[in-house]
Design a protein around this motif. Structure first.
Motif, mmCIF file in Angstrom:
data_model
loop_
_atom_site.group_PDB
_atom_site.id
_atom_site.type_symbol
_atom_site.label_atom_id
_atom_site.label_comp_id
_atom_site.label_asym_id
_atom_site.label_seq_id
_atom_site.Cartn_x
_atom_site.Cartn_y
_atom_site.Cartn_z
ATOM 1 N N UNK A 1 0.911 -1.159 0.003
ATOM 2 C CA UNK A 1 0.004 -0.019 0.034
ATOM 3 C C UNK A 1 0.848 1.252 0.042
ATOM 4 N N UNK A 2 0.315 2.186 -0.370
ATOM 5 C CA UNK A 2 0.926 3.663 -0.485
ATOM 6 C C UNK A 2 0.402 4.557 -0.793
ATOM 7 N N UNK A 3 1.219 5.935 -1.191
ATOM 8 C CA UNK A 3 0.315 6.860 -1.827
ATOM 9 C C UNK A 3 1.383 7.681 -2.893
ATOM 10 N N UNK A 4 0.878 8.585 -3.501
ATOM 11 C CA UNK A 4 1.520 9.329 -4.628
ATOM 12 C C UNK A 4 0.820 10.358 -5.019
ATOM 13 N N UNK A 5 1.272 10.995 -6.232
ATOM 14 C CA UNK A 5 0.909 12.193 -6.710
ATOM 15 C C UNK A 5 0.798 12.129 -8.224
ATOM 16 N N UNK A 6 -0.419 12.285 -8.917
ATOM 17 C CA UNK A 6 -0.344 12.118 -10.585
ATOM 18 C C UNK A 6 -0.892 13.617 -10.798
ATOM 19 N N UNK A 7 -0.195 14.217 -11.591
ATOM 20 C CA UNK A 7 -0.782 15.496 -12.201
ATOM 21 C C UNK A 7 -1.417 16.282 -11.126
ATOM 22 N N UNK A 8 -0.910 16.370 -9.937
ATOM 23 C CA UNK A 8 -1.028 17.196 -8.791
ATOM 24 C C UNK A 8 -2.075 16.797 -7.915
ATOM 25 N N UNK A 9 -2.820 15.539 -8.526
ATOM 26 C CA UNK A 9 -3.891 15.074 -7.449
ATOM 27 C C UNK A 9 -3.239 14.063 -6.522
ATOM 28 N N UNK A 10 -3.402 14.033 -5.265
ATOM 29 C CA UNK A 10 -3.096 12.765 -4.406
ATOM 30 C C UNK A 10 -3.777 11.512 -4.622
ATOM 31 N N UNK A 11 -3.039 10.307 -4.455
ATOM 32 C CA UNK A 11 -3.605 9.295 -4.978
ATOM 33 C C UNK A 11 -3.236 8.168 -3.901
ATOM 34 N N UNK A 12 -3.792 7.068 -3.778
ATOM 35 C CA UNK A 12 -3.838 6.145 -2.852
ATOM 36 C C UNK A 12 -3.401 4.845 -3.766
ATOM 37 N N UNK A 13 -2.383 3.900 -3.675
ATOM 38 C CA UNK A 13 -1.985 2.668 -4.203
ATOM 39 C C UNK A 13 -2.115 1.523 -3.400
ATOM 40 N N UNK A 14 -2.499 0.486 -4.341
ATOM 41 C CA UNK A 14 -2.527 -0.991 -3.633
ATOM 42 C C UNK A 14 -1.916 -1.724 -4.691
ATOM 43 N N UNK A 15 -1.077 -2.866 -4.214
ATOM 44 C CA UNK A 15 -0.272 -3.710 -5.120
ATOM 45 C C UNK A 15 -0.576 -5.296 -4.681
ATOM 46 N N UNK A 16 -0.590 -5.907 -5.424
ATOM 47 C CA UNK A 16 -0.728 -7.368 -5.096
ATOM 48 C C UNK A 16 0.209 -8.343 -5.892
ATOM 49 N N UNK A 17 1.086 -9.106 -5.285
ATOM 50 C CA UNK A 17 1.875 -10.098 -6.006
ATOM 51 C C UNK A 17 0.936 -11.057 -6.615
ATOM 52 N N UNK A 18 1.623 -11.423 -7.834
ATOM 53 C CA UNK A 18 0.776 -12.292 -8.733
ATOM 54 C C UNK A 18 1.837 -13.061 -9.405
ATOM 55 N N UNK A 19 1.405 -14.328 -10.093
ATOM 56 C CA UNK A 19 2.132 -15.188 -11.019
ATOM 57 C C UNK A 19 1.215 -15.225 -12.191
#
Length: 65
Positions: free
Chosen positions: A27-45
């Motif tokens: 999980x995490x956060x970031x910024x795209x084009x000045x907008x605050x975003x939250x990020x989620x990631x899943x390990x996959x195969x």
């Protein structure tokens, strides 16, 4: 001085609170084009056996992109 996320960047961390398989591994956060975003990631195969991470990015304030 508090950390300020630079535009078009993300900070992603291991999800230490994961209790169910459906919850993200990262999980995490970031910024795209000045907008605050939250990020989620899943390990996959993949079908070929190659490991990868699938990400979901959402506006932090639930405003559609």
């Amino acid at each position: 001085m508090p950390y300020e996320q630079k535009d078009d960047t993300f900070s992603i961390f291991n999800n230490e609170n994961k209790e169910k398989e459906s919850q993200p591994d990262f999980t995490g956060q970031g910024k795209i084009g000045g907008r605050d975003v939250k990020v989620a990631g899943w390990k996959k195969v993949g079908q070929s056996g190659v490991e990868y991470i699938s990400f979901k990015v959402e506006d932090k304030n639930n405003v559609p992109f």
